[in-house]
Scaffold this motif. Structure first.
Motif, PDB file in Angstrom:
ATOM      1  N   GLU A   1      25.987  41.465  42.669  1.00  0.00           N
ATOM      2  CA  GLU A   1      27.316  40.918  42.386  1.00  0.00           C
ATOM      3  C   GLU A   1      28.035  41.752  41.327  1.00  0.00           C
ATOM      4  O   GLU A   1      29.201  42.106  41.471  1.00  0.00           O
ATOM      5  CB  GLU A   1      27.190  39.466  41.920  1.00  0.00           C
ATOM      6  CG  GLU A   1      28.503  38.819  41.526  1.00  0.00           C
ATOM      7  CD  GLU A   1      28.326  37.451  40.877  1.00  0.00           C
ATOM      8  OE1 GLU A   1      29.359  36.852  40.536  1.00  0.00           O
ATOM      9  OE2 GLU A   1      27.184  36.987  40.691  1.00  0.00           O
ATOM     10  N   PHE A   2      27.325  42.090  40.257  1.00  0.00           N
ATOM     11  CA  PHE A   2      27.916  42.879  39.183  1.00  0.00           C
ATOM     12  C   PHE A   2      28.280  44.277  39.673  1.00  0.00           C
ATOM     13  O   PHE A   2      29.321  44.825  39.315  1.00  0.00           O
ATOM     14  CB  PHE A   2      26.967  42.965  37.983  1.00  0.00           C
ATOM     15  CG  PHE A   2      27.566  43.718  36.827  1.00  0.00           C
ATOM     16  CD1 PHE A   2      28.448  43.095  35.960  1.00  0.00           C
ATOM     17  CD2 PHE A   2      27.248  45.044  36.605  1.00  0.00           C
ATOM     18  CE1 PHE A   2      29.016  43.777  34.897  1.00  0.00           C
ATOM     19  CE2 PHE A   2      27.802  45.741  35.550  1.00  0.00           C
ATOM     20  CZ  PHE A   2      28.685  45.110  34.689  1.00  0.00           C
ATOM     21  N   THR A   3      27.439  44.870  40.494  1.00  0.00           N
ATOM     22  CA  THR A   3      27.696  46.218  41.013  1.00  0.00           C
ATOM     23  C   THR A   3      28.996  46.254  41.819  1.00  0.00           C
ATOM     24  O   THR A   3      29.817  47.163  41.656  1.00  0.00           O
ATOM     25  CB  THR A   3      26.506  46.703  41.874  1.00  0.00           C
ATOM     26  OG1 THR A   3      25.331  46.689  41.070  1.00  0.00           O
ATOM     27  CG2 THR A   3      26.742  48.092  42.415  1.00  0.00           C
ATOM     28  N   VAL A   4      29.195  45.259  42.668  1.00  0.00           N
ATOM     29  CA  VAL A   4      30.426  45.182  43.467  1.00  0.00           C
ATOM     30  C   VAL A   4      31.638  44.995  42.541  1.00  0.00           C
ATOM     31  O   VAL A   4      32.666  45.657  42.689  1.00  0.00           O
ATOM     32  CB  VAL A   4      30.336  44.063  44.522  1.00  0.00           C
ATOM     33  CG1 VAL A   4      31.674  43.836  45.205  1.00  0.00           C
ATOM     34  CG2 VAL A   4      29.252  44.390  45.539  1.00  0.00           C
ATOM     35  N   TYR A   5      31.507  44.105  41.568  1.00  0.00           N
ATOM     36  CA  TYR A   5      32.565  43.864  40.584  1.00  0.00           C
ATOM     37  C   TYR A   5      32.881  45.151  39.799  1.00  0.00           C
ATOM     38  O   TYR A   5      34.045  45.535  39.652  1.00  0.00           O
ATOM     39  CB  TYR A   5      32.124  42.732  39.646  1.00  0.00           C
ATOM     40  CG  TYR A   5      32.810  42.653  38.318  1.00  0.00           C
ATOM     41  CD1 TYR A   5      34.113  42.184  38.205  1.00  0.00           C
ATOM     42  CD2 TYR A   5      32.136  43.026  37.150  1.00  0.00           C
ATOM     43  CE1 TYR A   5      34.734  42.097  36.967  1.00  0.00           C
ATOM     44  CE2 TYR A   5      32.754  42.942  35.919  1.00  0.00           C
ATOM     45  CZ  TYR A   5      34.054  42.485  35.825  1.00  0.00           C
ATOM     46  OH  TYR A   5      34.661  42.401  34.607  1.00  0.00           O
ATOM     47  N   ALA A   6      31.850  45.845  39.326  1.00  0.00           N
ATOM     48  CA  ALA A   6      32.037  47.046  38.505  1.00  0.00           C
ATOM     49  C   ALA A   6      32.653  48.193  39.301  1.00  0.00           C
ATOM     50  O   ALA A   6      33.333  49.049  38.722  1.00  0.00           O
ATOM     51  CB  ALA A   6      30.704  47.481  37.917  1.00  0.00           C
ATOM     52  N   ALA A   7      32.458  48.201  40.612  1.00  0.00           N
ATOM     53  CA  ALA A   7      32.988  49.278  41.442  1.00  0.00           C
ATOM     54  C   ALA A   7      34.512  49.358  41.376  1.00  0.00           C
ATOM     55  O   ALA A   7      35.098  50.415  41.598  1.00  0.00           O
ATOM     56  CB  ALA A   7      32.544  49.089  42.892  1.00  0.00           C
ATOM     57  N   ARG A   8      35.167  48.257  41.021  1.00  0.00           N
ATOM     58  CA  ARG A   8      36.637  48.225  40.957  1.00  0.00           C
ATOM     59  C   ARG A   8      37.192  48.550  39.575  1.00  0.00           C
ATOM     60  O   ARG A   8      38.399  48.612  39.400  1.00  0.00           O
ATOM     61  CB  ARG A   8      37.140  46.850  41.380  1.00  0.00           C
ATOM     62  CG  ARG A   8      36.812  46.504  42.811  1.00  0.00           C
ATOM     63  CD  ARG A   8      37.330  45.111  43.142  1.00  0.00           C
ATOM     64  NE  ARG A   8      37.058  44.771  44.494  1.00  0.00           N
ATOM     65  CZ  ARG A   8      37.936  44.950  45.491  1.00  0.00           C
ATOM     66  NH1 ARG A   8      39.099  45.463  45.268  1.00  0.00           N
ATOM     67  NH2 ARG A   8      37.605  44.596  46.717  1.00  0.00           N
ATOM     68  N   ILE A   9      36.321  48.726  38.593  1.00  0.00           N
ATOM     69  CA  ILE A   9      36.765  48.960  37.221  1.00  0.00           C
ATOM     70  C   ILE A   9      36.222  50.322  36.782  1.00  0.00           C
ATOM     71  O   ILE A   9      35.014  50.470  36.557  1.00  0.00           O
ATOM     72  CB  ILE A   9      36.258  47.838  36.283  1.00  0.00           C
ATOM     73  CG1 ILE A   9      36.753  46.491  36.805  1.00  0.00           C
ATOM     74  CG2 ILE A   9      36.687  48.079  34.844  1.00  0.00           C
ATOM     75  CD1 ILE A   9      36.093  45.302  36.175  1.00  0.00           C
ATOM     76  N   PRO A  10      37.096  51.334  36.663  1.00  0.00           N
ATOM     77  CA  PRO A  10      36.628  52.698  36.392  1.00  0.00           C
ATOM     78  C   PRO A  10      35.659  52.818  35.206  1.00  0.00           C
ATOM     79  O   PRO A  10      34.628  53.487  35.323  1.00  0.00           O
ATOM     80  CB  PRO A  10      37.922  53.481  36.141  1.00  0.00           C
ATOM     81  CG  PRO A  10      38.951  52.729  36.923  1.00  0.00           C
ATOM     82  CD  PRO A  10      38.548  51.279  36.829  1.00  0.00           C
ATOM     83  N   GLU A  11      35.921  52.164  34.090  1.00  0.00           N
ATOM     84  CA  GLU A  11      35.044  52.276  32.919  1.00  0.00           C
ATOM     85  C   GLU A  11      33.653  51.700  33.227  1.00  0.00           C
ATOM     86  O   GLU A  11      32.631  52.303  32.893  1.00  0.00           O
ATOM     87  CB  GLU A  11      35.644  51.554  31.712  1.00  0.00           C
ATOM     88  CG  GLU A  11      34.736  51.587  30.494  1.00  0.00           C
ATOM     89  CD  GLU A  11      35.188  50.652  29.385  1.00  0.00           C
ATOM     90  OE1 GLU A  11      34.348  50.343  28.536  1.00  0.00           O
ATOM     91  OE2 GLU A  11      36.353  50.224  29.375  1.00  0.00           O
ATOM     92  N   LEU A  12      33.623  50.543  33.880  1.00  0.00           N
ATOM     93  CA  LEU A  12      32.335  49.931  34.214  1.00  0.00           C
ATOM     94  C   LEU A  12      31.602  50.732  35.284  1.00  0.00           C
ATOM     95  O   LEU A  12      30.381  50.880  35.224  1.00  0.00           O
ATOM     96  CB  LEU A  12      32.530  48.506  34.716  1.00  0.00           C
ATOM     97  CG  LEU A  12      32.665  47.424  33.672  1.00  0.00           C
ATOM     98  CD1 LEU A  12      32.854  46.068  34.329  1.00  0.00           C
ATOM     99  CD2 LEU A  12      31.457  47.402  32.759  1.00  0.00           C
ATOM    100  N   ARG A  13      32.353  51.235  36.241  1.00  0.00           N
ATOM    101  CA  ARG A  13      31.740  52.049  37.288  1.00  0.00           C
ATOM    102  C   ARG A  13      31.077  53.274  36.656  1.00  0.00           C
ATOM    103  O   ARG A  13      29.959  53.639  37.000  1.00  0.00           O
ATOM    104  CB  ARG A  13      32.790  52.462  38.318  1.00  0.00           C
ATOM    105  CG  ARG A  13      32.214  53.152  39.529  1.00  0.00           C
ATOM    106  CD  ARG A  13      33.241  53.413  40.611  1.00  0.00           C
ATOM    107  NE  ARG A  13      34.332  54.228  40.119  1.00  0.00           N
ATOM    108  CZ  ARG A  13      35.621  53.863  40.161  1.00  0.00           C
ATOM    109  NH1 ARG A  13      35.976  52.710  40.669  1.00  0.00           N
ATOM    110  NH2 ARG A  13      36.556  54.667  39.705  1.00  0.00           N
TER     111      ARG A  13
END
Length: 197
Positions: free
Chosen positions: A110-122
């Motif tokens: 879930e977090f990986t999918v969420y982070a994929a949309r946020i450049p800093e988190l990705r």
């Protein structure tokens, strides 16, 4: 006095992480709030923000701790491995430990999918301490390959098969089990990485 404060601060951090870990597993990442984490741990929100700037950063620290623990167990066994087959089974035992924490596997996905949309988190999530790296898997098998088959391919296949299984498992399709995925990965590595007799 300073030492006691430091110990208290570490205890607070540990309790907040434990509360977050429990809530993430039960409710999911997106549905868990900082307020719920602090309430569950018995602290004010200010205690949370003394340790992390956001729930995202807390989650990344939990991921790093979990993967470090899994890797330490794996690395002890790798030091004694003598064959490609042994190394592949050690890698897949390591991956099975991750899968066996069923709630955590879903939350990480879930977090990986969420982070994929946020450049800093990705970008954060792409760092090796936060993910399963095909480069690391390639390095683990490199010294055991007898052919000219690229270890990077074995590393990439391990990652792809495992991450695909994680998605399939989260969707609870039940079509393929972990044993099947493990067997496919080991067979592919042995077929391509060992010289034919």
């Amino acid at each position: 006095m300073a030492r006691k404060q430091q110990e208290k601060s570490q205890q607070t951090k540990h309790e907040l992480m434990a509360a977050a870990n429990e809530l993430f597993g039960r409710k999911g990442y997106m549905e868990t709030t900082v307020a719920e984490i602090t309430k569950h741990a018995g602290y004010a929100k200010g205690s949370f923000y003394r340790h992390w700037v956001s729930k995202d950063k807390l989650f990344l620290e939990i991921v790093e701790d979990k993967l470090t623990s899994y890797r330490n167990s794996r690395d002890d066994r790798l030091e004694r491995a003598e064959t490609l087959e042994e190394v592949m089974h050690i890698i897949w035992d390591f991956l099975e430990n991750i899968v066996s924490d069923r709630n955590w596997a879903k939350v990480f996905l879930e977090f990986t999918v969420y982070a994929a949309r946020i450049p800093e988190l990705r970008e954060d999530l792409s760092l090796s301490q936060y993910r399963l790296s095909e480069d690391v898997f390639a390095d683990l098998v490199r010294g055991y390959i007898e052919t000219d088959y690229p270890p990077e391919k074995i590393g990439a296949f391990n990652t792809v098969l495992f991450e695909g299984f994680m998605v399939q498992s989260a969707l609870e399709t039940g079509i393929v089990n972990f044993k099947d995925i493990r067997e496919a990965a080991v067979t592919l590595a042995l077929t391509n990485g060992l010289k034919k007799a």
